[in-house]
Design a protein around this motif. Structure first.
Motif, PDB file in Angstrom:
ATOM      1  N   ASN A  12      -8.606 -63.611  37.336  1.00 58.37           N
ATOM      2  CA  ASN A  12      -9.403 -62.529  37.932  1.00 58.37           C
ATOM      3  C   ASN A  12      -8.779 -61.165  37.654  1.00 58.37           C
ATOM      4  O   ASN A  12      -8.794 -60.275  38.506  1.00 58.37           O
ATOM      5  N   GLN A  13      -8.247 -61.007  36.439  1.00 59.93           N
ATOM      6  CA  GLN A  13      -7.485 -59.816  36.081  1.00 59.93           C
ATOM      7  C   GLN A  13      -8.266 -58.517  36.315  1.00 59.93           C
ATOM      8  O   GLN A  13      -7.742 -57.538  36.853  1.00 59.93           O
ATOM      9  N   ASN A  14      -9.537 -58.490  35.923  1.00 63.52           N
ATOM     10  CA  ASN A  14     -10.330 -57.261  36.072  1.00 63.52           C
ATOM     11  C   ASN A  14     -10.499 -56.873  37.536  1.00 63.52           C
ATOM     12  O   ASN A  14     -10.389 -55.698  37.890  1.00 63.52           O
ATOM     13  N   ALA A  15     -10.759 -57.874  38.383  1.00 66.97           N
ATOM     14  CA  ALA A  15     -10.932 -57.603  39.814  1.00 66.97           C
ATOM     15  C   ALA A  15      -9.616 -57.157  40.445  1.00 66.97           C
ATOM     16  O   ALA A  15      -9.597 -56.288  41.329  1.00 66.97           O
ATOM     17  N   VAL A  16      -8.515 -57.727  39.992  1.00 68.29           N
ATOM     18  CA  VAL A  16      -7.199 -57.323  40.492  1.00 68.29           C
ATOM     19  C   VAL A  16      -6.923 -55.869  40.104  1.00 68.29           C
ATOM     20  O   VAL A  16      -6.500 -55.051  40.934  1.00 68.29           O
ATOM     21  N   GLU A  17      -7.191 -55.540  38.851  1.00 70.53           N
ATOM     22  CA  GLU A  17      -6.917 -54.186  38.365  1.00 70.53           C
ATOM     23  C   GLU A  17      -7.817 -53.139  39.019  1.00 70.53           C
ATOM     24  O   GLU A  17      -7.407 -51.996  39.219  1.00 70.53           O
ATOM     25  N   SER A  18      -9.039 -53.552  39.385  1.00 69.06           N
ATOM     26  CA  SER A  18      -9.968 -52.603  40.021  1.00 69.06           C
ATOM     27  C   SER A  18      -9.763 -52.500  41.527  1.00 69.06           C
ATOM     28  O   SER A  18     -10.411 -51.683  42.196  1.00 69.06           O
ATOM     29  N   ASN A  44     -22.959 -69.824  53.583  1.00 66.04           N
ATOM     30  CA  ASN A  44     -23.684 -68.566  53.438  1.00 66.04           C
ATOM     31  C   ASN A  44     -22.677 -67.431  53.303  1.00 66.04           C
ATOM     32  O   ASN A  44     -21.850 -67.219  54.196  1.00 66.04           O
ATOM     33  N   VAL A  45     -22.741 -66.723  52.197  1.00 71.83           N
ATOM     34  CA  VAL A  45     -21.826 -65.609  51.928  1.00 71.83           C
ATOM     35  C   VAL A  45     -22.591 -64.303  52.076  1.00 71.83           C
ATOM     36  O   VAL A  45     -23.602 -64.089  51.402  1.00 71.83           O
ATOM     37  N   GLY A  46     -22.119 -63.433  52.966  1.00 72.55           N
ATOM     38  CA  GLY A  46     -22.754 -62.131  53.154  1.00 72.55           C
ATOM     39  C   GLY A  46     -22.454 -61.212  51.985  1.00 72.55           C
ATOM     40  O   GLY A  46     -21.390 -61.299  51.364  1.00 72.55           O
ATOM     41  N   GLU A  47     -23.383 -60.302  51.691  1.00 68.90           N
ATOM     42  CA  GLU A  47     -23.233 -59.461  50.497  1.00 68.90           C
ATOM     43  C   GLU A  47     -22.068 -58.480  50.598  1.00 68.90           C
ATOM     44  O   GLU A  47     -21.611 -57.962  49.583  1.00 68.90           O
ATOM     45  N   LEU A  87     -16.420 -63.553  44.056  1.00 73.82           N
ATOM     46  CA  LEU A  87     -16.561 -62.171  43.600  1.00 73.82           C
ATOM     47  C   LEU A  87     -17.974 -61.872  43.109  1.00 73.82           C
ATOM     48  O   LEU A  87     -18.436 -60.726  43.181  1.00 73.82           O
ATOM     49  N   LYS A  88     -18.667 -62.898  42.641  1.00 76.04           N
ATOM     50  CA  LYS A  88     -20.041 -62.726  42.157  1.00 76.04           C
ATOM     51  C   LYS A  88     -21.054 -62.703  43.296  1.00 76.04           C
ATOM     52  O   LYS A  88     -22.211 -62.316  43.097  1.00 76.04           O
ATOM     53  N   LEU A  89     -20.634 -63.115  44.504  1.00 76.30           N
ATOM     54  CA  LEU A  89     -21.556 -63.244  45.629  1.00 76.30           C
ATOM     55  C   LEU A  89     -21.422 -62.134  46.662  1.00 76.30           C
ATOM     56  O   LEU A  89     -22.284 -61.987  47.537  1.00 76.30           O
ATOM     57  N   THR A  90     -20.352 -61.375  46.607  1.00 73.75           N
ATOM     58  CA  THR A  90     -20.127 -60.312  47.580  1.00 73.75           C
ATOM     59  C   THR A  90     -19.649 -59.052  46.870  1.00 73.75           C
ATOM     60  O   THR A  90     -19.032 -59.130  45.803  1.00 73.75           O
ATOM     61  N   SER A  91     -19.939 -57.920  47.481  1.00 76.32           N
ATOM     62  CA  SER A  91     -19.398 -56.660  46.954  1.00 76.32           C
ATOM     63  C   SER A  91     -18.081 -56.324  47.639  1.00 76.32           C
ATOM     64  O   SER A  91     -17.412 -55.350  47.292  1.00 76.32           O
ATOM     65  N   GLY A  92     -17.708 -57.146  48.621  1.00 74.91           N
ATOM     66  CA  GLY A  92     -16.442 -56.934  49.325  1.00 74.91           C
ATOM     67  C   GLY A  92     -15.262 -57.481  48.536  1.00 74.91           C
ATOM     68  O   GLY A  92     -15.424 -58.087  47.475  1.00 74.91           O
ATOM     69  N   ASN A  93     -14.080 -57.273  49.072  1.00 75.41           N
ATOM     70  CA  ASN A  93     -12.872 -57.787  48.430  1.00 75.41           C
ATOM     71  C   ASN A  93     -12.791 -59.306  48.582  1.00 75.41           C
ATOM     72  O   ASN A  93     -13.198 -59.856  49.606  1.00 75.41           O
ATOM     73  N   VAL A  94     -12.274 -59.949  47.546  1.00 72.84           N
ATOM     74  CA  VAL A  94     -11.997 -61.387  47.605  1.00 72.84           C
ATOM     75  C   VAL A  94     -10.532 -61.584  47.246  1.00 72.84           C
ATOM     76  O   VAL A  94     -10.124 -61.326  46.115  1.00 72.84           O
ATOM     77  N   ASP A  95      -9.748 -61.990  48.225  1.00 74.00           N
ATOM     78  CA  ASP A  95      -8.307 -62.144  48.031  1.00 74.00           C
ATOM     79  C   ASP A  95      -7.922 -63.616  47.942  1.00 74.00           C
ATOM     80  O   ASP A  95      -8.701 -64.505  48.297  1.00 74.00           O
ATOM     81  N   GLY A  96      -6.709 -63.856  47.473  1.00 71.79           N
ATOM     82  CA  GLY A  96      -6.195 -65.214  47.378  1.00 71.79           C
ATOM     83  C   GLY A  96      -4.804 -65.307  47.971  1.00 71.79           C
ATOM     84  O   GLY A  96      -4.054 -64.322  47.997  1.00 71.79           O
ATOM     85  N   LEU A  97      -4.469 -66.504  48.454  1.00 72.81           N
ATOM     86  CA  LEU A  97      -3.133 -66.767  48.990  1.00 72.81           C
ATOM     87  C   LEU A  97      -2.739 -68.167  48.579  1.00 72.81           C
ATOM     88  O   LEU A  97      -3.546 -69.094  48.664  1.00 72.81           O
TER      89      LEU A  97
END
Length: 204
Positions: free
Chosen positions: A86-92, A40-43, A62-72
């Motif tokens: 995820n270039q657009n999300a990185v740039e934004s 379950n992913v919170g919005e 990124l499609k399931l939450t309005s929060g940040n989604v980071d990677g490591l």
């Protein structure tokens, strides 16, 4: 004569590493799809995908939450691939992908609502203490989701263990024990019907 170990799975590198990541994106799709059915992913959840590989699961989150989604990821090739995916999300500013070791992450305490690990804990060092490090960066009531293609009883486990460098395999019971010892309050396991795919979700 001892066969040469497969090293790309543990840490994709060089030109071959990019091909390995492409193969992983394709081969791990069924595991990923089942994992997203279980969690379950919170919005507004802030999410970190550890061992982010080619970044396809970052893209799904990124499609399931309005929060940040980071990677490591430990691999520079994987970090580059995830950023490209995820270039657009990185740039934004919605996504930040860093190269780091999961056993010592440069991340503040209680930073994320959800941390995920798709097909990667096989290669984590000192799993007991590494799970404690993961728990450290998760907020109270947050979740840690592990997704893997084997529940520890796959007929190919022995072949993988003998050919893939640095690989370990864990059962649901073993993972539950490590997670509870690491400070998580509850652990739930999901097994795909007629398959060996295992999803484990621990709550802090």
């Amino acid at each position: 004569m001892v066969a040469e170990k497969i090293t790309q799975c543990m840490k994709p590198h060089g030109e071959e590493g990019y091909q390995t990541i492409e193969n992983m994106n394709e081969n791990h799709k069924e595991i990923s799809d089942f994992a997203f059915e279980c969690v379950n992913v919170g919005e507004n959840d802030k999410i970190l995908d550890i061992g982010c590989g080619g970044g396809v699961n970052i893209e799904k989150f990124l499609k399931l939450t309005s929060g940040n989604v980071d990677g490591l990821d430990y691999s520079g090739v994987s970090v580059n691939a995830s950023i490209r995916q995820n270039q657009n999300a990185v740039e934004s500013g919605r996504c930040n992908v860093i190269q780091a070791d999961v056993s010592d992450m440069p991340i503040d305490d209680e930073s994320y609502d959800l941390v995920s690990a798709f097909e990667t804990i096989y290669f984590w060092p000192d799993i007991a203490n590494t799970f404690k490090e993961v728990s450290r960066i998760i907020k109270p009531q947050g979740q840690f989701m592990i997704a893997q293609g084997t529940d520890g009883n796959h007929p190919d486990d022995e072949l993988w263990l003998s050919t893939v460098e640095g690989m370990s395999v864990y059962t649901a019971d073993e993972l539950e024990k490590y997670l509870l010892n690491a400070g998580f309050k509850s652990v739930k396991s999901f097994k795909k019907e007629n398959d060996y795919i295992l999803i484990v979700i621990a709550k802090k």
